[in-house]
Each structure stands twice: as C-alpha cells, then as structure tokens.
Design an enzyme around this catalytic site. Sequence first.
Site, PDB file in Angstrom:
ATOM      1  CB  SER A 140      -0.933  -0.058   1.208  1.00 32.70           C
ATOM      2  OG  SER A 140      -1.753   1.072   1.263  1.00 32.70           O
ATOM      3  CE1 TYR A 154       0.626   5.161  -5.341  1.00 31.30           C
ATOM      4  CE2 TYR A 154       0.769   6.601  -3.421  1.00 31.30           C
ATOM      5  CZ  TYR A 154       1.196   5.493  -4.120  1.00 31.30           C
ATOM      6  OH  TYR A 154       2.194   4.698  -3.600  1.00 31.30           O
ATOM      7  CE  LYS A 158      -0.085   2.059  -3.879  1.00 27.84           C
ATOM      8  NZ  LYS A 158       0.451   0.720  -4.140  1.00 27.84           N
TER       9      LYS A 158
HETATM   10  N1  LIG Z   1       8.451   4.666  -4.319  1.00 34.08           N
HETATM   11  C1  LIG Z   1       7.703   5.168  -3.346  1.00 34.08           C
HETATM   12  O1  LIG Z   1       7.973   6.279  -2.831  1.00 34.08           O
HETATM   13  C2  LIG Z   1       6.523   4.388  -2.815  1.00 34.08           C
HETATM   14  C3  LIG Z   1       5.926   4.840  -1.616  1.00 34.08           C
HETATM   15  C4  LIG Z   1       4.837   4.150  -1.126  1.00 34.08           C
HETATM   16  C5  LIG Z   1       4.341   3.048  -1.797  1.00 34.08           C
HETATM   17  N2  LIG Z   1       4.940   2.630  -2.956  1.00 34.08           N
HETATM   18  C6  LIG Z   1       4.356   1.470  -3.627  1.00 34.08           C
HETATM   19  O2  LIG Z   1       5.306   0.419  -3.665  1.00 34.08           O
HETATM   20  C7  LIG Z   1       5.106  -0.370  -4.847  1.00 34.08           C
HETATM   21  C8  LIG Z   1       6.405  -0.448  -5.616  1.00 34.08           C
HETATM   22  O3  LIG Z   1       6.730   0.861  -6.056  1.00 34.08           O
HETATM   23  P1  LIG Z   1       8.168   1.255  -6.586  1.00 34.08           P
HETATM   24  O4  LIG Z   1       8.412   2.625  -6.099  1.00 34.08           O
HETATM   25  O5  LIG Z   1       9.115   0.178  -6.303  1.00 34.08           O
HETATM   26  O6  LIG Z   1       7.843   1.385  -8.152  1.00 34.08           O
HETATM   27  P2  LIG Z   1       8.737   1.151  -9.458  1.00 34.08           P
HETATM   28  O7  LIG Z   1      10.182   1.114  -9.147  1.00 34.08           O
HETATM   29  O8  LIG Z   1       8.215   2.149 -10.438  1.00 34.08           O
HETATM   30  O9  LIG Z   1       8.276  -0.304  -9.903  1.00 34.08           O
HETATM   31  C9  LIG Z   1       6.964  -0.556 -10.287  1.00 34.08           C
HETATM   32  C10 LIG Z   1       6.916  -1.979 -10.798  1.00 34.08           C
HETATM   33  O10 LIG Z   1       5.575  -2.272 -11.155  1.00 34.08           O
HETATM   34  C11 LIG Z   1       5.527  -2.678 -12.511  1.00 34.08           C
HETATM   35  N3  LIG Z   1       4.248  -2.260 -13.068  1.00 34.08           N
HETATM   36  C12 LIG Z   1       3.739  -0.996 -13.162  1.00 34.08           C
HETATM   37  N4  LIG Z   1       2.544  -1.031 -13.761  1.00 34.08           N
HETATM   38  C13 LIG Z   1       2.285  -2.333 -14.030  1.00 34.08           C
HETATM   39  C14 LIG Z   1       1.211  -3.008 -14.643  1.00 34.08           C
HETATM   40  N5  LIG Z   1       0.142  -2.358 -15.120  1.00 34.08           N
HETATM   41  N6  LIG Z   1       1.283  -4.363 -14.774  1.00 34.08           N
HETATM   42  C15 LIG Z   1       2.362  -5.046 -14.322  1.00 34.08           C
HETATM   43  N7  LIG Z   1       3.404  -4.460 -13.716  1.00 34.08           N
HETATM   44  C16 LIG Z   1       3.363  -3.117 -13.583  1.00 34.08           C
HETATM   45  C17 LIG Z   1       6.732  -2.016 -13.178  1.00 34.08           C
HETATM   46  O11 LIG Z   1       7.172  -2.679 -14.360  1.00 34.08           O
HETATM   47  P3  LIG Z   1       6.581  -2.292 -15.804  1.00 34.08           P
HETATM   48  O12 LIG Z   1       6.481  -0.800 -15.841  1.00 34.08           O
HETATM   49  O13 LIG Z   1       7.555  -2.863 -16.773  1.00 34.08           O
HETATM   50  O14 LIG Z   1       5.246  -2.957 -15.895  1.00 34.08           O
HETATM   51  C18 LIG Z   1       7.753  -2.195 -12.057  1.00 34.08           C
HETATM   52  O15 LIG Z   1       8.249  -3.501 -12.055  1.00 34.08           O
HETATM   53  C19 LIG Z   1       3.994   0.321  -5.622  1.00 34.08           C
HETATM   54  O16 LIG Z   1       2.772  -0.320  -5.371  1.00 34.08           O
HETATM   55  C20 LIG Z   1       3.996   1.717  -5.066  1.00 34.08           C
HETATM   56  O17 LIG Z   1       2.765   2.378  -5.216  1.00 34.08           O
HETATM   57  C21 LIG Z   1       6.019   3.271  -3.465  1.00 34.08           C
END
Ligand SMILES: NC(=O)c1ccc[n+]([C@@H]2O[C@H](COP(=O)([O-])OP(=O)(O)OC[C@H]3O[C@@H](n4cnc5c(N)ncnc54)[C@H](OP(=O)(O)O)[C@@H]3O)[C@@H](O)[C@H]2O)c1
Length: 267
Positions: A140, A154, A158
């Site tokens: 989340s 967003y 979440k």
């Molecule tokens: N980074 C932050 O600050 C943060 C904070 C709180 C929560 N989160 C959450 O943590 C999780 C991971 O985020 P992250 O920051 O690690 O993101 P990230 O580095 O952008 O990675 C996102 C991953 O999801 C895949 N993805 C995106 N859309 C997709 C789809 N429609 N179908 C299949 N795969 C998909 C991407 O690959 P492809 O694009 O190749 O599909 C990638 O592997 C997310 O749910 C995010 O909302 C992140």
Amino acid sequence: MQHAIVTGGSSGIGKAIAVLLAKEGVNISIIARRPEVLDIAKTEISAAAIHAEQQVHCYVADVSVRAQIETAIEQSIQSLGAPDLLITSAGIAHPGYFEELPLEIFEKTMAVNYFGSLYAIKSALPAMQKKQQGRIVILSSGAALIGLYGYTAYGSSKFALRGLAESLRGELKCSGIGVSIVYPPDTDTPQLVAENLTKPEETKLITGSAKTWSAEAVAIEILTGIKRNNFVIAPGLEIKLLQVLHSLIAPILNWYFDKLVKKVRSH
Ligand SMILES: NC(=O)c1ccc[n+]([C@@H]2O[C@H](COP(=O)([O-])OP(=O)(O)OC[C@H]3O[C@@H](n4cnc5c(N)ncnc54)[C@H](OP(=O)(O)O)[C@@H]3O)[C@@H](O)[C@H]2O)c1
C-alpha cells in the site's frame, strides 16, 4: 525450496525484495509489463541466488488485465509450485490537482494498484489454500494512512488496498494464510521520479520534510515484518506513528498541511 511471486518485481521495492529473497535461497517469479526490464532484473536477482538449482522466472503481464495476470500466476505455479509468498508490488502514482486529473487517471490507478493486486491474490490463493500455508504481502502506501493533498487518485487506490487487507486477514487466518499490508514511506525508485513530474508544489512541501528511503532499506523492513508474521509493516518511526495514531492526529496534521498549502498559494 520456497517460491515467491512478486508482481512489479522488475523494479524498485519489488526487485529489492526479490534480491533479498534470492539471497535466502528462495525461487522467484517476477511479473511486470516490459520484457527488457524484466530480463535485467532477472540477471540481478539470479546473481544474488545462493544455490545452483535456484530459479528465477519472468512473466510479462499487465496486472490490470485480468486474463494476463491470471495466466502469469498460473504458469508460475505450474513451474515452481504454489507460492509461499505472494507480494503485490506492481503500482503506479500520478499525483495532481483533483480538478486537473482526468477520470482516466483515477480509473487506471485503481485498475493497476487495486484490481491488479486483487487479481493476483484471487489467482494465487486456491493453490496457497491447498498447501494451507503462505503469506500475501500487499504494497500500500503511507498515503493510505491519511489523505494527502494531490493524491486523490493514488491515495484512494492505496486506501482500497488497506480495506482489502484488513478484511482479508481475518478471513484467511483459519486457512493458514497470512496477510501483511505494507505502508512504505517515500522511496527512491522510478515511481518516485515519475511522481515528482506531476506532484503539485503543495504536495512537495507537505511530503518534503520526510526522509526518502532506499528500496533496499524498505525491502529489509518488509522481510523482517514477513519473518515476524506481522500484519502491518510500517517502515520507519514516522510511518509507525502515523499508522498507530492517524485518526487521533489527523486534525492536527490537516491543520498543519492546510497552513503549508496556504503558504504555497500566497506566493
Ligand atoms: N516509491 C515510493 O515512494 C513508494 C511509496 C509508497 C508506496 N509505494 C508502492 O510500492 C510499490 C512499488 O513501487 P516502486 O516505487 O518500487 O515502483 P517502481 O520502481 O516504479 O516499480 C513498479 C513496478 O511495477 C511494474 N508495473 C507498473 N505497472 C504495471 C502493470 N500495469 N502491470 C504489471 N506491472 C506493472 C513495473 O514494471 P513495468 O512498468 O515494466 O510494468 C515495475 O516492475 C507500488 O505499489 C507503489 O505504489 C512506493
């Protein structure tokens, strides 16, 4: 040998968890859309493996397309068995002013973040229940603990995951399946970079004082939480306090956030 399925395992937090699990001898399946990014991640995750027979498999699928994610999960179970861990990390974020965000952004964000996680869980659960063990870990966000300016699309997606996890936990407990919900803080990943492109100034001021974590540090917290069978995984003191106190401190935080918004608007 254990099997972990990680949606969004080709990048950021998902990939960092996959690397840590590979270091612990776990077989890994990662699912995402871009094959070239999956291939690069596969090399990195495979390099972390500790047994010659350990396997890392990639599946190209869009989690928001039900048939695609169902097929990917089915194939991964056929290859490596029912998952001991299902981690739903695939996600997107597109902040902006509510009036300016087209409805398509709301629909897409909900489709990927909420329905993408739901489809993966629904697909993997029957095999996990047959084995009567395993854990579902839902990514989340800290933005699911309090509504934040600029995160109407967003944050809602979440919050929906939080509702799903809280209801699911009790339902699956009797069948031996654990559920965890993770509330990551801002983490240095491609998603954060993309987010910053459309983030309103007000949102930057509100979230800017919090420390940005590395994906590895968040992944370590997640793995620790999984090993402790924690339902809530809240990395860092700020998110921990927010997770425990959010309803109590929301009026104070909202008063402070409104002050910050006024400051930006008066410029
Ligand atoms: N980074 C932050 O600050 C943060 C904070 C709180 C929560 N989160 C959450 O943590 C999780 C991971 O985020 P992250 O920051 O690690 O993101 P990230 O580095 O952008 O990675 C996102 C991953 O999801 C895949 N993805 C995106 N859309 C997709 C789809 N429609 N179908 C299949 N795969 C998909 C991407 O690959 P492809 O694009 O190749 O599909 C990638 O592997 C997310 O749910 C995010 O909302 C992140």
